[in-house]
Motif scaffolding. Structure first.
Motif, PDB file in Angstrom:
ATOM      1  N   LYS A  20     -24.141  -0.828  31.509  1.00 42.55           N
ATOM      2  CA  LYS A  20     -24.127  -0.090  32.780  1.00 42.55           C
ATOM      3  C   LYS A  20     -24.986   1.176  32.723  1.00 42.55           C
ATOM      4  CE  LYS A  20     -19.652   0.279  32.771  1.00 42.55           C
ATOM      5  NZ  LYS A  20     -19.430  -0.536  31.561  1.00 42.55           N
ATOM      6  N   PRO A  44     -14.937   8.226  33.983  1.00 46.40           N
ATOM      7  CA  PRO A  44     -14.480   9.573  34.316  1.00 46.40           C
ATOM      8  C   PRO A  44     -15.450  10.591  33.728  1.00 46.40           C
ATOM      9  CG  PRO A  44     -13.197   8.692  32.484  1.00 46.40           C
ATOM     10  CD  PRO A  44     -14.134   7.612  32.906  1.00 46.40           C
ATOM     11  N   ARG A  54     -11.626  13.455  31.004  1.00 46.79           N
ATOM     12  CA  ARG A  54     -12.083  12.268  30.257  1.00 46.79           C
ATOM     13  C   ARG A  54     -11.667  12.337  28.786  1.00 46.79           C
ATOM     14  NH1 ARG A  54     -16.593   8.546  30.430  1.00 46.79           N
ATOM     15  NH2 ARG A  54     -16.999   7.843  28.330  1.00 46.79           N
ATOM     16  N   ILE A  58      -9.462   9.418  26.930  1.00 46.05           N
ATOM     17  CA  ILE A  58      -9.976   8.443  25.947  1.00 46.05           C
ATOM     18  C   ILE A  58      -9.647   8.797  24.500  1.00 46.05           C
ATOM     19  CG2 ILE A  58     -11.821   7.664  27.500  1.00 46.05           C
ATOM     20  CD1 ILE A  58     -13.850   9.121  25.793  1.00 46.05           C
ATOM     21  N   TYR A  74      -7.193   9.405  35.840  1.00 45.29           N
ATOM     22  CA  TYR A  74      -8.458   8.858  36.359  1.00 45.29           C
ATOM     23  C   TYR A  74      -8.660   9.304  37.809  1.00 45.29           C
ATOM     24  CZ  TYR A  74      -9.511   5.766  32.396  1.00 45.29           C
ATOM     25  OH  TYR A  74      -9.848   5.282  31.154  1.00 45.29           O
ATOM     26  N   ARG A  78     -11.583  11.676  39.363  1.00 43.96           N
ATOM     27  CA  ARG A  78     -12.341  11.144  40.516  1.00 43.96           C
ATOM     28  C   ARG A  78     -12.351  12.147  41.667  1.00 43.96           C
ATOM     29  NH1 ARG A  78     -10.098   6.109  40.475  1.00 43.96           N
ATOM     30  NH2 ARG A  78     -11.731   5.713  38.948  1.00 43.96           N
ATOM     31  N   PHE A 101     -16.292   3.530  39.447  1.00 44.42           N
ATOM     32  CA  PHE A 101     -15.634   4.267  40.536  1.00 44.42           C
ATOM     33  C   PHE A 101     -14.265   3.611  40.716  1.00 44.42           C
ATOM     34  CE2 PHE A 101     -15.443   5.737  45.133  1.00 44.42           C
ATOM     35  CZ  PHE A 101     -15.472   7.080  44.837  1.00 44.42           C
ATOM     36  N   SER A 104     -12.957   0.418  38.973  1.00 43.50           N
ATOM     37  CA  SER A 104     -12.526   0.455  37.565  1.00 43.50           C
ATOM     38  C   SER A 104     -11.025   0.681  37.470  1.00 43.50           C
ATOM     39  CB  SER A 104     -13.234   1.578  36.796  1.00 43.50           C
ATOM     40  OG  SER A 104     -14.550   1.219  36.472  1.00 43.50           O
ATOM     41  N   SER A 105     -10.496   1.568  38.307  1.00 44.67           N
ATOM     42  CA  SER A 105      -9.046   1.817  38.271  1.00 44.67           C
ATOM     43  C   SER A 105      -8.265   0.603  38.770  1.00 44.67           C
ATOM     44  CB  SER A 105      -8.686   3.031  39.123  1.00 44.67           C
ATOM     45  OG  SER A 105      -8.987   4.220  38.431  1.00 44.67           O
ATOM     46  N   TYR A 108      -8.768  -1.957  35.660  1.00 43.09           N
ATOM     47  CA  TYR A 108      -8.184  -1.575  34.362  1.00 43.09           C
ATOM     48  C   TYR A 108      -6.699  -1.196  34.490  1.00 43.09           C
ATOM     49  CZ  TYR A 108     -12.667  -1.401  31.801  1.00 43.09           C
ATOM     50  OH  TYR A 108     -13.841  -1.727  31.182  1.00 43.09           O
ATOM     51  N   LYS A 150     -20.393  -2.796  21.787  1.00 49.23           N
ATOM     52  CA  LYS A 150     -19.945  -1.391  21.758  1.00 49.23           C
ATOM     53  C   LYS A 150     -19.625  -0.964  20.334  1.00 49.23           C
ATOM     54  CE  LYS A 150     -19.867   1.501  24.983  1.00 49.23           C
ATOM     55  NZ  LYS A 150     -19.291   2.033  26.179  1.00 49.23           N
ATOM     56  N   ASP A 157     -13.324   4.075  21.714  1.00 50.05           N
ATOM     57  CA  ASP A 157     -12.336   5.064  22.169  1.00 50.05           C
ATOM     58  C   ASP A 157     -10.982   4.385  22.417  1.00 50.05           C
ATOM     59  OD1 ASP A 157     -12.211   3.994  24.802  1.00 50.05           O
ATOM     60  OD2 ASP A 157     -13.935   5.195  25.437  1.00 50.05           O
ATOM     61  N   ILE A 159      -9.340   3.407  25.058  1.00 51.04           N
ATOM     62  CA  ILE A 159      -9.291   2.263  25.988  1.00 51.04           C
ATOM     63  C   ILE A 159     -10.043   1.067  25.381  1.00 51.04           C
ATOM     64  CG2 ILE A 159      -9.736   1.498  28.370  1.00 51.04           C
ATOM     65  CD1 ILE A 159      -8.050   4.025  28.438  1.00 51.04           C
ATOM     66  N   GLU A 160     -11.228   1.376  24.809  1.00 53.21           N
ATOM     67  CA  GLU A 160     -12.029   0.286  24.245  1.00 53.21           C
ATOM     68  C   GLU A 160     -11.322  -0.399  23.073  1.00 53.21           C
ATOM     69  OE1 GLU A 160     -16.244   2.547  25.316  1.00 53.21           O
ATOM     70  OE2 GLU A 160     -15.350   2.721  23.331  1.00 53.21           O
TER      71      GLU A 160
HETATM   72  P1  TMP Z   1     -16.908   4.446  29.990  1.00 52.37           P
HETATM   73  O1  TMP Z   1     -16.865   4.182  28.511  1.00 52.37           O
HETATM   74  O2  TMP Z   1     -17.448   3.293  30.755  1.00 52.37           O
HETATM   75  O3  TMP Z   1     -17.574   5.741  30.322  1.00 52.37           O
HETATM   76  O4  TMP Z   1     -15.387   4.601  30.513  1.00 52.37           O
HETATM   77  C1  TMP Z   1     -14.374   5.040  29.705  1.00 52.37           C
HETATM   78  C2  TMP Z   1     -13.247   4.061  29.695  1.00 52.37           C
HETATM   79  O5  TMP Z   1     -12.389   4.302  30.795  1.00 52.37           O
HETATM   80  C3  TMP Z   1     -13.658   2.592  29.783  1.00 52.37           C
HETATM   81  O6  TMP Z   1     -12.994   1.876  28.741  1.00 52.37           O
HETATM   82  C4  TMP Z   1     -13.146   2.140  31.115  1.00 52.37           C
HETATM   83  C5  TMP Z   1     -12.009   3.074  31.410  1.00 52.37           C
HETATM   84  N1  TMP Z   1     -11.728   3.341  32.824  1.00 52.37           N
HETATM   85  C6  TMP Z   1     -10.482   2.982  33.344  1.00 52.37           C
HETATM   86  O7  TMP Z   1      -9.666   2.394  32.641  1.00 52.37           O
HETATM   87  N2  TMP Z   1     -10.201   3.303  34.636  1.00 52.37           N
HETATM   88  C7  TMP Z   1     -11.068   3.986  35.441  1.00 52.37           C
HETATM   89  O8  TMP Z   1     -10.763   4.265  36.609  1.00 52.37           O
HETATM   90  C8  TMP Z   1     -12.351   4.377  34.885  1.00 52.37           C
HETATM   91  C9  TMP Z   1     -13.324   5.127  35.742  1.00 52.37           C
HETATM   92  C10 TMP Z   1     -12.631   4.027  33.584  1.00 52.37           C
END
Ligand code: TMP
Length: 223
Positions: A20, A44, A54, A58, A74, A78, A101, A104-105, A108, A150, A157, A159-160
């Motif tokens: 992205k 974020p 952020r 993370i 999140y 935003r 935007f 994603s919420s 995820y 990644k 991080d 989430i990842e």
């Molecule tokens: P990024 O690595 O794409 O910058 O985003 C950080 C992490 O946050 C990615 O694993 C996706 C997650 N995410 C959500 O879970 N909810 C959200 O609303 C957003 C914007 C990101």
């Protein structure tokens, strides 16, 4: 609020590791070279306060974070980005390219964490203030390929680092959302050459700007 917005709001969505950032930067540069005022930002983050939020979200230290806390953080990040950056740019008729935007919420937190789409939309109602992307590019890759990409680039991080099943739910959630929003969300196969992907995206934008006669039109696009 949406009616008064004369700019163009472009978002990039997709699982982690789908490219992205690369595509958002390429598109922003292309539009800048064509004379548009463009800001390329991310969620974020994208401003001092949201970048701090952020870090909290993370950080692997915060492994006890409740899923509702996560969803609200999140939304808070935003709200700041919308008010400080996105809305003012769109009001002036400019272009905003944003990595992630509300979708994603929805995917995820709403789908993969199981909070539900309606609750996520309710929470975010005041954060987005009526702003909806004009077009969204959903970059797709099989979830294991994305997360391995990644892993090779950087430490994952909080989430990842979620289990592969979580990433599979994210992928499924995105595909379902794209199906429900065919006009807005363009599914882009990210398992290709960077330039090939960029060209497909540029074609969509060219068409969109012609349709809308955005500013002076886009007569010189790619000339
Ligand atoms: P990024 O690595 O794409 O910058 O985003 C950080 C992490 O946050 C990615 O694993 C996706 C997650 N995410 C959500 O879970 N909810 C959200 O609303 C957003 C914007 C990101």
């Amino acid at each position: 609020m949406g009616d008064k917005m004369s700019g163009l709001f472009i978002t990039f969505e997709g699982s982690d590791g789908t490219g992205k950032s690369t595509q958002a930067a390429l598109l922003a540069n292309l539009l800048k070279n064509k004379g548009f005022e463009v800001i390329c930002t991310r969620e974020p983050g994208g401003n001092q306060i949201s970048e701090k939020i952020r870090e909290i979200i993370i950080s692997k230290e915060n492994d006890k974070m409740n899923k509702m806390t996560e969803a609200l953080l999140y939304a808070a990040a935003r709200a700041q980005l919308v008010n400080e950056v996105i809305a003012p740019m769109l009001m002036e008729g400019n272009v905003v390219v944003c990595e992630r935007f509300l979708d994603s919420s929805v995917v995820y937190q709403g789908y993969a964490r199981g909070i539900g789409e309606n609750i996520i939309n309710d929470i975010n109602k005041y954060a987005v203030n009526g702003i909806v992307p004009d077009i969204t590019f959903l970059l797709t890759l099989p979830p294991d390929i994305g997360i391995n990409r990644k892993k090779n680039q950087q430490e994952l991080d909080r989430i990842e680092s979620s289990e592969l099943n979580f990433h599979k739910r994210v992928f499924k959630g995105y595909m379902a959302l794209a199906e429900q929003n065919k006009d807005r969300i363009k599914v882009i196969d990210a398992n290709r050459d960077i330039d090939e992907i960029a060209c497909e995206i540029a074609d969509y934008i060219e068409k969109l700007i012609k349709e809308r006669s955005f500013k002076n039109g886009f007569k010189n696009f790619r000339s």
